[in-house]
Design a protein around this motif. Sequence first.
Motif, PDB file in Angstrom:
ATOM      1  N   ALA A  53     -25.975   0.410  25.877  1.00 33.15           N
ATOM      2  CA  ALA A  53     -27.471   0.168  26.765  1.00 33.15           C
ATOM      3  C   ALA A  53     -27.165   1.828  27.818  1.00 33.15           C
ATOM      4  CB  ALA A  53     -27.025  -1.152  26.836  1.00 33.15           C
ATOM      5  N   LEU A  54     -25.976   2.178  28.570  1.00 33.90           N
ATOM      6  CA  LEU A  54     -26.115   3.285  29.937  1.00 33.90           C
ATOM      7  C   LEU A  54     -26.571   4.809  29.036  1.00 33.90           C
ATOM      8  CD1 LEU A  54     -25.237   3.639  32.348  1.00 33.90           C
ATOM      9  CD2 LEU A  54     -22.946   3.957  31.813  1.00 33.90           C
ATOM     10  N   VAL A  55     -25.935   4.329  27.684  1.00 34.29           N
ATOM     11  CA  VAL A  55     -26.711   5.996  26.703  1.00 34.29           C
ATOM     12  C   VAL A  55     -28.243   6.111  27.299  1.00 34.29           C
ATOM     13  CG1 VAL A  55     -26.871   7.335  25.174  1.00 34.29           C
ATOM     14  CG2 VAL A  55     -24.055   6.441  26.093  1.00 34.29           C
ATOM     15  N   LEU A  56     -28.967   5.293  26.590  1.00 35.67           N
ATOM     16  CA  LEU A  56     -30.286   5.049  26.537  1.00 35.67           C
ATOM     17  C   LEU A  56     -30.800   4.510  28.087  1.00 35.67           C
ATOM     18  CD1 LEU A  56     -30.236   1.623  22.897  1.00 35.67           C
ATOM     19  CD2 LEU A  56     -31.516   4.438  23.414  1.00 35.67           C
ATOM     20  N   ALA A  57     -30.886   3.899  28.876  1.00 38.80           N
ATOM     21  CA  ALA A  57     -30.992   4.120  30.001  1.00 38.80           C
ATOM     22  C   ALA A  57     -31.356   4.963  30.880  1.00 38.80           C
ATOM     23  CB  ALA A  57     -30.591   2.792  30.616  1.00 38.80           C
ATOM     24  N   ARG A  58     -29.597   5.869  30.320  1.00 38.67           N
ATOM     25  CA  ARG A  58     -29.597   7.333  31.350  1.00 38.67           C
ATOM     26  C   ARG A  58     -30.930   8.360  30.035  1.00 38.67           C
ATOM     27  NH1 ARG A  58     -23.768   8.155  32.946  1.00 38.67           N
ATOM     28  NH2 ARG A  58     -23.979   5.987  35.284  1.00 38.67           N
ATOM     29  N   ALA A  59     -31.603   7.594  29.309  1.00 35.25           N
ATOM     30  CA  ALA A  59     -32.246   9.339  28.682  1.00 35.25           C
ATOM     31  C   ALA A  59     -33.674   8.628  28.962  1.00 35.25           C
ATOM     32  CB  ALA A  59     -31.832   8.793  27.368  1.00 35.25           C
ATOM     33  N   GLY A  60     -33.643   7.792  29.112  1.00 35.65           N
ATOM     34  CA  GLY A  60     -35.119   7.331  29.594  1.00 35.65           C
ATOM     35  C   GLY A  60     -35.683   6.063  29.424  1.00 35.65           C
ATOM     36  N   TRP A  61     -35.117   4.884  28.836  1.00 34.47           N
ATOM     37  CA  TRP A  61     -35.397   4.289  27.670  1.00 34.47           C
ATOM     38  C   TRP A  61     -35.367   2.829  28.535  1.00 34.47           C
ATOM     39  CZ3 TRP A  61     -35.435   3.557  21.906  1.00 34.47           C
ATOM     40  CH2 TRP A  61     -35.975   4.967  21.442  1.00 34.47           C
ATOM     41  N   GLN A  62     -36.206   1.640  27.756  1.00 36.24           N
ATOM     42  CA  GLN A  62     -35.889   0.794  28.547  1.00 36.24           C
ATOM     43  C   GLN A  62     -35.082  -0.094  27.634  1.00 36.24           C
ATOM     44  OE1 GLN A  62     -39.919  -0.668  29.210  1.00 36.24           O
ATOM     45  NE2 GLN A  62     -39.502  -3.259  30.016  1.00 36.24           N
ATOM     46  N   LEU A  88     -16.945  -4.260  32.319  1.00 37.95           N
ATOM     47  CA  LEU A  88     -17.090  -4.747  33.555  1.00 37.95           C
ATOM     48  C   LEU A  88     -17.436  -3.501  34.230  1.00 37.95           C
ATOM     49  CD1 LEU A  88     -15.032  -7.283  34.452  1.00 37.95           C
ATOM     50  CD2 LEU A  88     -17.821  -7.882  33.483  1.00 37.95           C
ATOM     51  N   SER A  89     -17.313  -1.695  34.088  1.00 41.67           N
ATOM     52  CA  SER A  89     -17.479  -1.059  34.501  1.00 41.67           C
ATOM     53  C   SER A  89     -18.886  -0.495  34.135  1.00 41.67           C
ATOM     54  CB  SER A  89     -16.513   0.232  34.902  1.00 41.67           C
ATOM     55  OG  SER A  89     -16.691   0.792  34.735  1.00 41.67           O
ATOM     56  N   LEU A  90     -18.717  -0.301  32.735  1.00 36.69           N
ATOM     57  CA  LEU A  90     -19.916  -0.205  31.494  1.00 36.69           C
ATOM     58  C   LEU A  90     -21.679  -1.112  32.508  1.00 36.69           C
ATOM     59  CD1 LEU A  90     -17.890   0.970  28.842  1.00 36.69           C
ATOM     60  CD2 LEU A  90     -18.866   2.138  30.086  1.00 36.69           C
ATOM     61  N   ALA A  91     -21.183  -2.442  32.437  1.00 39.01           N
ATOM     62  CA  ALA A  91     -22.102  -3.139  33.106  1.00 39.01           C
ATOM     63  C   ALA A  91     -22.959  -3.011  34.181  1.00 39.01           C
ATOM     64  CB  ALA A  91     -21.062  -4.671  32.619  1.00 39.01           C
ATOM     65  N   ALA A  92     -21.895  -2.713  35.023  1.00 36.83           N
ATOM     66  CA  ALA A  92     -21.959  -2.299  36.806  1.00 36.83           C
ATOM     67  C   ALA A  92     -23.482  -1.093  36.476  1.00 36.83           C
ATOM     68  CB  ALA A  92     -21.206  -2.486  37.341  1.00 36.83           C
ATOM     69  N   GLN A  93     -22.378   0.258  35.505  1.00 32.99           N
ATOM     70  CA  GLN A  93     -23.269   0.831  35.610  1.00 32.99           C
ATOM     71  C   GLN A  93     -24.691   1.109  35.053  1.00 32.99           C
ATOM     72  OE1 GLN A  93     -21.379   5.437  35.158  1.00 32.99           O
ATOM     73  NE2 GLN A  93     -19.482   3.579  35.296  1.00 32.99           N
ATOM     74  N   ALA A 118     -29.159   1.368  35.570  1.00 33.29           N
ATOM     75  CA  ALA A 118     -29.207   2.528  35.650  1.00 33.29           C
ATOM     76  C   ALA A 118     -30.856   1.413  35.210  1.00 33.29           C
ATOM     77  CB  ALA A 118     -28.908   2.680  34.238  1.00 33.29           C
ATOM     78  N   GLY A 119     -30.847   0.233  35.245  1.00 36.20           N
ATOM     79  CA  GLY A 119     -32.263  -0.769  34.372  1.00 36.20           C
ATOM     80  C   GLY A 119     -32.043  -1.214  33.842  1.00 36.20           C
ATOM     81  N   VAL A 120     -30.833  -1.951  33.009  1.00 42.38           N
ATOM     82  CA  VAL A 120     -30.852  -2.516  32.048  1.00 42.38           C
ATOM     83  C   VAL A 120     -30.639  -3.360  32.334  1.00 42.38           C
ATOM     84  CG1 VAL A 120     -28.705  -3.309  30.398  1.00 42.38           C
ATOM     85  CG2 VAL A 120     -28.857  -1.019  30.563  1.00 42.38           C
ATOM     86  N   GLN A 121     -31.483  -5.224  31.903  1.00 44.57           N
ATOM     87  CA  GLN A 121     -31.654  -5.746  31.701  1.00 44.57           C
ATOM     88  C   GLN A 121     -30.854  -6.581  30.890  1.00 44.57           C
ATOM     89  OE1 GLN A 121     -35.869  -7.471  33.577  1.00 44.57           O
ATOM     90  NE2 GLN A 121     -36.186  -4.816  33.267  1.00 44.57           N
ATOM     91  N   GLY A 122     -30.455  -8.468  31.110  1.00 48.71           N
ATOM     92  CA  GLY A 122     -29.578  -8.937  30.040  1.00 48.71           C
ATOM     93  C   GLY A 122     -30.725 -10.580  30.289  1.00 48.71           C
ATOM     94  N   LEU A 123     -30.685 -10.406  29.042  1.00 47.45           N
ATOM     95  CA  LEU A 123     -32.167 -11.859  28.345  1.00 47.45           C
ATOM     96  C   LEU A 123     -30.697 -12.614  27.957  1.00 47.45           C
ATOM     97  CD1 LEU A 123     -34.199  -9.504  25.683  1.00 47.45           C
ATOM     98  CD2 LEU A 123     -34.257 -10.425  28.360  1.00 47.45           C
TER      99      LEU A 123
END
Length: 349
Positions: A22-31, A100-105, A109-114
Motif C-alpha cells: 500500500a505504501l509503495v503504491l501510494a508513494r507512486a501516486g496511486w489512490q 505498525l511503522s509501515l501502517a503509520a507511513q 501517504a493517504g492510504v485509507q482503511g476499509l
Amino acid sequence: MALCSTPCALVVGDGIAGQGAALVLARAGWQVWLALPRPGKPAAHRRHAHITSAAVIARLERSLGKAPGGWAMGRALVWDEAGRREAGARPIIGAEALRLSLAAQAAAAGVQGLTDCTIVPLAHGAGWRWRARGKAGHADVVVDATGSGHWLSRMVGAAVMIEELAGTDRAWSWTGINDGPDRPWLLAARERTQAAVLLREPDGQVRLTLRAPQAAPPDPLAALDRLLIGAGAEWTTWIGSLALDPRPLRHEAPLARRTLVGPDPALPPLLRLGDGLTQTAPRLGQGIAQIAEQLEALAGALAAALPPGQWQARLDALAERRWTGLMLGTGLMLGAGLMLGAGLVRIAA
Ligand SMILES: Cc1cc2nc3c(=O)[nH]c(=O)nc-3n(C[C@H](O)[C@H](O)[C@H](O)COP(=O)(O)OP(=O)(O)OC[C@H]3O[C@@H](n4cnc5c(N)ncnc54)[C@H](O)[C@@H]3O)c2cc1C
C-alpha cells in the motif's frame, strides 16, 4: 460507483506485505484503499522474534523511501554444541513494530482503511468493484496480501493450486519483559531437535520462540536452561531477569508452501505477494526477505510504468527462484541424511 481519476488499488490484508505494498503504491501516486480483517485473534507470528540481514533492511529502505522503523541492531550471541560464540550485530525485528511503522507511513501517504469489504471482478478484465461499510468504489488492481490463507484469490474464483514441501515446523512463542540493561539483543541456541531465539527489543519487550517437536508447550525457562547448558549460569547474569506471559502461542507450519494461480484472461489484475505467494517455516527466516524483494520489484514495475497486468510476472519469477532454492536445499538435506544413514549402517555392520 465512480471510476477513479488517478490509478487506484485495493490492498487486502494488513500484514507487513499488505502495508508495504500500500505504501509503495501510494508513494507512486496511486489512490490506495486497504481492506482490514475482521477484529479477532492477532496473527501468532507477530509475537515471534524475527531475524533478518542488513541487506534486507537496506532493500526495505530502498523501496519504502525512508527507514521502515520497527527494527534495531542487536548484539547477537549464539550457543550450540560448540559453546558460545559472538555472532556480531544482527538486525532484529519486532514484526508487529515493523507492521505498525509501515501502517503509520501508509496512512500518512493517504492510504485509507476499509472495513467489511466485498470485492467483485468486473467483466472483460475491466478492474474490480468493491463495497465497504458506507462506501463503494472501483480498483484497477487488487492486491492479495492475506497471508498464508491466500483468502482473496480463492474468494474471487481464481484457479488456485497449493504445493507443499514435506516437513512441519512447530514453534511456541512467549512475550515478556526484561529488566536488564537498556539495549537490544538477540540470543540463539540450538541442538538437534530444539532451538530457541530470544529477542529483546529496545523498549525491554522480550519475545521468545522455541522450536520444539512436542504437542504441549515446554517450560520455557527450563528449555532455555537446557539449551544453554554450556553457558552455565552465565546467561541469566548476562540477561537479567525475565518475566514471561504464561500463555504461549503455538504456531505450526509446513516447511514451505507456495500458491499458484492459473492464468485466467477474464480475471482483472490481481497481485499476490507475501506469505500468500510463498510461505516458509520460521527456521528458514525468509519471510521479511521475500517481502523486501517483492516490494522492490513492485516499485520497479511502477517506475517502469508497466501495466498492472504485468506486475505479477515479476513477482512470480522471484518466487520461482526461491522455490527452486528451497527444493534444492531440502533435497540436499534429504540426500545428506540418506548418506549419513547408509554410513551408520555400514559402521554397525
Ligand atoms: C513463528 C514464526 C517466526 C518467524 N520468524 C521469521 C524470521 O525470523 N525472519 C523472517 O524473515 N520471517 C519470519 N517469519 C515469517 C514472517 O513472519 C512472515 O513471512 C510475514 O510476517 C508474512 O507477512 P504477510 O503480510 O505476507 O502475511 P500476514 O502477516 O499473515 O498478514 C496477512 C494479513 O491479512 C489479513 N487477512 C486475512 N484474510 C483477510 C480478509 N479476508 N480480509 C482482510 N484481511 C485479511 C490477516 O488478518 C493478516 O493480518 C516467521 C513466521 C513465523 C510463523
